[in-house]
Design an enzyme around this catalytic site. Structure first.
Site, PDB file in Angstrom:
ATOM      1  N   GLU A   6      14.595 -14.172  -0.579  1.00  0.00           N
ATOM      2  CA  GLU A   6      14.982 -15.331   0.226  1.00  0.00           C
ATOM      3  C   GLU A   6      13.974 -16.478   0.083  1.00  0.00           C
ATOM      4  OE1 GLU A   6      15.259 -13.953   4.215  1.00  0.00           O
ATOM      5  OE2 GLU A   6      16.831 -12.472   3.784  1.00  0.00           O
ATOM      6  N   ASP A  17       0.841  -1.192   0.000  1.00  0.00           N
ATOM      7  CA  ASP A  17       0.000   0.000   0.000  1.00  0.00           C
ATOM      8  C   ASP A  17       0.881   1.249   0.000  1.00  0.00           C
ATOM      9  OD1 ASP A  17      -2.743   1.113   0.324  1.00  0.00           O
ATOM     10  OD2 ASP A  17      -1.922   1.870   2.210  1.00  0.00           O
TER      11      ASP A  17
END
Length: 541
Positions: free
Chosen positions: A259, A206
């Site tokens: 990751e 957002d």
């Protein structure tokens, strides 16, 4: 679901993502508010659309001043939506149906009831004193500078405990975090890991360009806009958003996401029609995977060249765009891009335009039904923006009215009780059960278009090549991948036929489910009002 891109680590490139606004999707327990259990019950419908995944708007613990975008606990589900166990069940069910899941992350600000802010406001010396943006008043007691809130008034509110002002770019109940503080960045990245560990496939960020502010608190200059619909538009927001430090943090965020295999991020860029800002935030492989902004979302019926120019910005760039025509923050596109007709033919044409674009596509709930903006009387408004700026049509309630599942019953299958927002009577004949199986319906047209796109590598990953035509109401472009070429043409006029001279178009074979009210004769394409032509050139592979 059969997207050709799904086997790739870059599954999101060219994917179709269906946005669910939880409060308004499906109510399972009769309290008038949609919830996770209701969403789980309807996931079969979403999968049957043929989309690749879901963007789930906020469901976190919140006092709901801004209906979930004021987060009080980033790691828990608000009781009105269910529990963390319900969320885990939602993820499991979605994945079983082959649907990816993207969840909202609201990092720019928290709720004023978040434990971090509760501590921060107690003094100027506590452990989280500088986790938010605090500043002294001017000598005359006024706020530190001229920054304005998106929702009206100053972006600063006085706190009696600290005897200082705190910054809030949105509601006063949404204090801005201070990303200049390394501990804040670390805490946010821990939240990122929490949801990635829980199995989400992506994050929708957002207002991703609002994370940093100018440390000198310099006044924003005037924008030069003399006819803005709200004071916020009168400023160029140079110092309270899109700061250069943002990019360094987003690179940290990207390294965390990387990751985890096959995960992605999509940013909301709150910068009006600034497409270059979206490019900046997604350029290369070290920032965000993709981004969308409000270029199409806030626009009225597009002027000639408006759509083509936006699509062309991304040509030959090392970045990937995302596009949407409707979402939970703006008037539905069928109402914005129409002159009051809001017909099924218009809805089909807009769907075809969106689903032909190069980029990742975000489809807002109800768009596949051809829903117009819902009518919400003033006395039933819930959105603080709508109430603040009434009677101007800035409010978001009309695009958040309950999803019409059934043409029967008082509340159209959304709930057994009075919903949190009223249903629009016009939505009854557009309910999902009424359209399901009707070959002429907007819903079945949407399903056929999504299936065609998801089976077509040229629409998923092909280049965008503009085609110049003389008719100002027509949008024409090609999608190309290797030797394959698909012609896409759209008549935005609701009243006039568009006749287009397109060389060699007679070699194009129209897609039966996509082409509407079109005819090819002697190298000329004739499109009826709201007409669509999507065709494969037979001379190409």
């Amino acid at each position: 679901m059969s997207s050709a891109s799904n086997s790739s680590a870059e599954w999101w490139k060219g994917a179709v993502i269906y946005q669910i606004y939880p409060r308004s999707f499906a109510d399972s327990n009769g309290d008038g508010v949609g919830d996770l259990a209701g969403i789980i019950d309807r996931l079969g419908y979403v999968a049957d659309l043929g989309v690749d995944g879901i963007w789930l708007s906020p469901f976190f613990t919140s006092p709901m001043a801004d209906f979930g975008y004021d987060v009080a606990d980033y790691r828990d589900v608000d009781p009105i939506f269910g529990t963390l166990a319900d969320f885990d069940s939602f993820i499991a069910r979605a994945h079983k149906l082959g649907l990816k899941v993207i969840v909202d992350q609201v990092y720019s600000h928290t709720s004023d009831r978040h434990e971090w802010f509760r501590e921060s406001r107690t003094s100027a010396t506590n452990d989280k004193a500088d986790w938010y943006v605090w500043a002294d008043a001017k000598e005359d007691g006024t706020p530190p500078n001229n920054w304005l809130s998106m929702f009206g008034g100053s972006a600063w509110s006085w706190d009696t405990s600290r005897r200082q002002y705190y910054l809030h770019n949105f509601l006063r109940e949404q204090p801005d975090l201070n990303f200049h503080q390394p501990a804040v960045q670390d805490a946010i990245l821990d939240i990122t890991r929490f949801w990635l560990d829980r199995g989400v496939d992506g994050l929708r960020l957002d207002v991703a360009n609002n994370y940093f502010h100018d440390l000198e608190l310099r006044d924003n200059p005037a924008s030069g806009i003399a006819d803005g619909r709200r004071p916020y538009e009168f400023q160029h927001h140079r110092f309270n958003r899109s700061r250069p430090e943002n990019l360094a943090f987003l690179e940290r965020l990207r390294s965390v996401i990387d990751e985890y295999p096959d995960r992605m991020s999509v940013a909301e860029i709150a910068s009006g029609s600034n497409l270059e800002r979206s490019l900046e935030y997604t350029q290369g492989n070290s920032r965000l995977h993709t981004a969308y902004n409000f270029h199409f979302l806030e626009s009225r019926k597009p002027a000639p060249g408006f759509v083509e120019a936006a699509l062309e910005v991304w040509n030959d760039k090392d970045a990937w765009p995302s596009w949407s025509l409707s979402n939970h923050d703006v008037r539905r596109v069928l109402s914005r891009w129409s002159d009051g007709t809001e017909t099924p033919e218009r809805a089909k044409m807009l769907l075809a335009l969106l689903l032909s674009m190069r980029g990742t596509i975000f489809l807002y709930q109800g768009e596949e039904l051809g829903l117009p903006q819902g009518d919400v009387p003033f006395e039933q408004l819930r959105d603080p923006e709508a109430i603040r700026f009434w009677p101007d049509n800035l409010g978001r309630d009309g695009c958040r009215t309950p999803m019409p599942w059934s043409s029967e019953g008082a509340f159209l299958g959304f709930s057994q009780e009075q919903p949190w927002l009223p249903v629009d009577p016009r939505h009854r004949t557009l309910a999902a059960d009424r359209q399901d199986g009707d070959a002429q319906s907007v819903l079945e047209y949407a399903r056929s278009l999504i299936a065609y796109r998801c089976a077509s590598q040229v629409l998923i990953r092909g280049d965008h090549v503009p085609v110049q035509v003389q008719n100002p109401d027509a949008i024409v472009f090609e999608r190309r991948l290797g030797d394959e070429r698909i012609v896409c043409a759209f008549n935005l006029s609701e009243t006039d036929t568009a006749t287009l001279d397109l060389t060699d178009l007679e070699e194009s074979k129209p897609v039966e489910t996509a082409s509407l009210s079109s005819d090819i004769a002697g190298g000329r394409l004739v499109l009826a009002p709201n007409g669509v032509f999507i065709g494969r050139r037979q001379g190409a592979r």
